[in-house]
Enzyme design. Structure first.
Site, PDB file in Angstrom:
ATOM      1  N   CYS A   1       0.816  -1.218   0.000  1.00 52.65           N
ATOM      2  CA  CYS A   1       0.000   0.000   0.000  1.00 52.65           C
ATOM      3  C   CYS A   1       0.850   1.270   0.000  1.00 52.65           C
ATOM      4  O   CYS A   1       0.332   2.354  -0.290  1.00 52.65           O
ATOM      5  CB  CYS A   1      -0.914   0.002   1.219  1.00 52.65           C
ATOM      6  SG  CYS A   1      -1.788  -1.553   1.456  1.00 52.65           S
TER       7      CYS A   1
ATOM      8  N   CYS B   1     -13.912  -1.136   7.479  1.00 50.67           N
ATOM      9  CA  CYS B   1     -12.956  -1.580   6.457  1.00 50.67           C
ATOM     10  C   CYS B   1     -13.025  -0.685   5.220  1.00 50.67           C
ATOM     11  O   CYS B   1     -14.100  -0.254   4.807  1.00 50.67           O
ATOM     12  CB  CYS B   1     -13.262  -3.006   6.020  1.00 50.67           C
ATOM     13  SG  CYS B   1     -13.427  -4.208   7.355  1.00 50.67           S
TER      14      CYS B   1
ATOM     15  N   HIS C   1      -9.197   2.536  -1.974  1.00 51.76           N
ATOM     16  CA  HIS C   1      -7.836   2.052  -1.742  1.00 51.76           C
ATOM     17  C   HIS C   1      -7.338   1.180  -2.900  1.00 51.76           C
ATOM     18  O   HIS C   1      -7.303  -0.046  -2.794  1.00 51.76           O
ATOM     19  CB  HIS C   1      -7.811   1.265  -0.429  1.00 51.76           C
ATOM     20  CG  HIS C   1      -6.449   0.834   0.004  1.00 51.76           C
ATOM     21  ND1 HIS C   1      -5.290   1.526  -0.307  1.00 51.76           N
ATOM     22  CD2 HIS C   1      -6.044  -0.245   0.743  1.00 51.76           C
ATOM     23  CE1 HIS C   1      -4.249   0.908   0.221  1.00 51.76           C
ATOM     24  NE2 HIS C   1      -4.684  -0.170   0.848  1.00 51.76           N
TER      25      HIS C   1
ATOM     26  N   LYS D   1     -10.951   4.735   3.694  1.00 50.12           N
ATOM     27  CA  LYS D   1     -12.259   4.227   4.082  1.00 50.12           C
ATOM     28  C   LYS D   1     -13.342   4.616   3.089  1.00 50.12           C
ATOM     29  O   LYS D   1     -14.161   3.795   2.693  1.00 50.12           O
ATOM     30  CB  LYS D   1     -12.600   4.755   5.485  1.00 50.12           C
ATOM     31  CG  LYS D   1     -13.995   4.557   5.978  1.00 50.12           C
ATOM     32  CD  LYS D   1     -14.329   3.096   6.211  1.00 50.12           C
ATOM     33  CE  LYS D   1     -15.494   2.718   5.354  1.00 50.12           C
ATOM     34  NZ  LYS D   1     -15.644   1.373   4.987  1.00 50.12           N
TER      35      LYS D   1
END
Length: 392
Positions: free
Chosen positions: A85, A212, A338, A334
């Site tokens: 990430c 998540c 992502h 969030k």
């Protein structure tokens, strides 16, 4: 070292599965960034791209070389960064250092990913490759499990009843969704309440669905330039004032330090020291909130709140616009989404636009002058922090 600025920024919409290829997605962001900087592809001297999963999503390795050709930056050095990430943040950091050292004057740095296009089972499996493949994944560890473990560790270390921690985590998500509603490039644009979060299904106790972030497809790109180029090309350069990077091994080797992530604390201290600032100087921060518990751990590790107290800060609005520090006005991972190889560059995109005063009024941090990005790769394996200052 020379001073270095971001003079152009572009980002695609983050979303579920898209039909565009990695090259097409990155090109969309790159052309926006070039236009923002009043440059052409022929002006670019190097291309640095974060991309973690192109091999799996498209069967394509060596992605940057094809991207460089695709956008018309022919024959330039084109490097791929894989720090999970944190991939794009590594690309931006190296671009900063190489421009600062005088090797290049103008570089495109960013990232791209088609994580949603993988589908949930394969995305979950490939994400898990960035934990320890020898011991953690074979034991059933996926990233919801990692952060559920950290949540339990956090509750135990700081004496928080798990139900109270869940409510604090829910407030993190509520705030992120609130800002994401006003971000036209965000993946999830809706309003939720604390009861909505607490009623969503359990993914890995105590983490629930709305704790998540989603898998997303998207890209972000930045034009990194030396000060002399920046002063000519941009009326509003945003300077990279400091950068830090650190690494850690598997969770087992991080041991008793958990739930704190030492690599984050080391990387942020490097960035603060280089920039000559303290946590109290930061007006706006885009931090890595892959799960709501990650926000609390990050905000404390970055020095914004005392250990074990970040949840209380969120409940009081101290992590919101108008509070002590505005955290994730983009909606964060969030709500914004992502696409892992692009996430770090998207954080920089947001900070640049915040410092320029160019975001939607509902989520603009008033008179923001100094910003911070914090990107986590894996389960603390790679951490990158960068400080940005308004340059006019």
């Amino acid at each position: 070292m020379r001073k270095v600025a971001v003079i152009g920024a572009g980002q695609t919409r983050f979303s579920g599965a898209q039909e565009k290829s990695l090259s097409e997605l990155f090109a969309e962001a790159a052309f926006d960034a070039l236009a923002d900087a009043n440059l052409q592809p022929r002006d670019v001297q190097a291309l640095f791209v974060g991309n973690a999963l192109g091999d799996f999503s498209e069967g394509q390795g060596m992605t940057p070389a094809f991207i460089a050709d695709y956008i018309g930056a022919w024959n330039v050095p084109a490097n791929r960064y894989d720090g999970a990430c944190a991939s794009a943040s590594m690309a931006v950091r190296d671009a900063f250092l190489l421009v600062a050292s005088g090797v290049y004057d103008i570089v495109i740095a960013g990232g791209v990913e088609r994580a949603a296009s993988l589908g949930t089972p394969l995305a979950t499996r490939t994400f898990a490759m960035f934990s320890d493949s020898r011991y953690e994944f074979p034991a059933g560890m996926t990233f919801p499990g990692v952060f559920a473990l950290l949540a339990h560790r956090y509750a135990a270390r700081y004496g928080l009843p798990i139900e109270k921690l869940k409510e604090q985590m829910a407030q993190v998500s509520v705030q992120s969704y609130k800002h994401g509603m006003f971000n036209p490039k965000a993946h999830l644009r809706k309003s939720v309440t604390i009861p909505d979060v607490l009623k969503s299904f359990t993914v890995a106790t105590p983490i629930q669905l709305h704790d998540c972030c989603p898998f997303s497809d998207g890209a972000a790109a930045l034009i990194i330039a030396s000060e002399d180029k920046a002063r000519v090309l941009s009326p509003k350069p945003v300077f990279i004032a400091g950068a830090g990077q650190a690494s850690s091994g598997p969770l087992a080797s991080q041991g008793e330090y958990l739930p704190r992530l030492k690599a984050r604390e080391m990387a942020s201290k490097q960035a603060y020291a280089m920039a000559g600032v303290t946590p109290g100087d930061i007006d706006v921060c885009e931090l890595h909130d892959c799960f709501s518990i990650a926000s609390l751990i990050a905000a404390e590790g970055l020095g914004f709140f005392d250990y074990g107290k970040a949840g209380e800060a969120w409940m009081k609005g101290e992590a919101d616009i108008g509070g002590k520090v505005a955290i994730n006005p983009s909606g964060g991972l969030k709500s914004k989404g992502h696409p892992i190889g692009a996430t770090g560059a998207a954080q920089v995109y947001e900070i640049v636009r915040q410092l320029r005063g160019e975001v939607e009024s509902e989520r603009q941090v008033p008179d923001a002058k100094i910003g911070l990005t914090d990107t986590l790769g894996g389960d603390g394996g790679t951490m990158v922090s960068m400080v940005f200052k308004r340059g006019w």
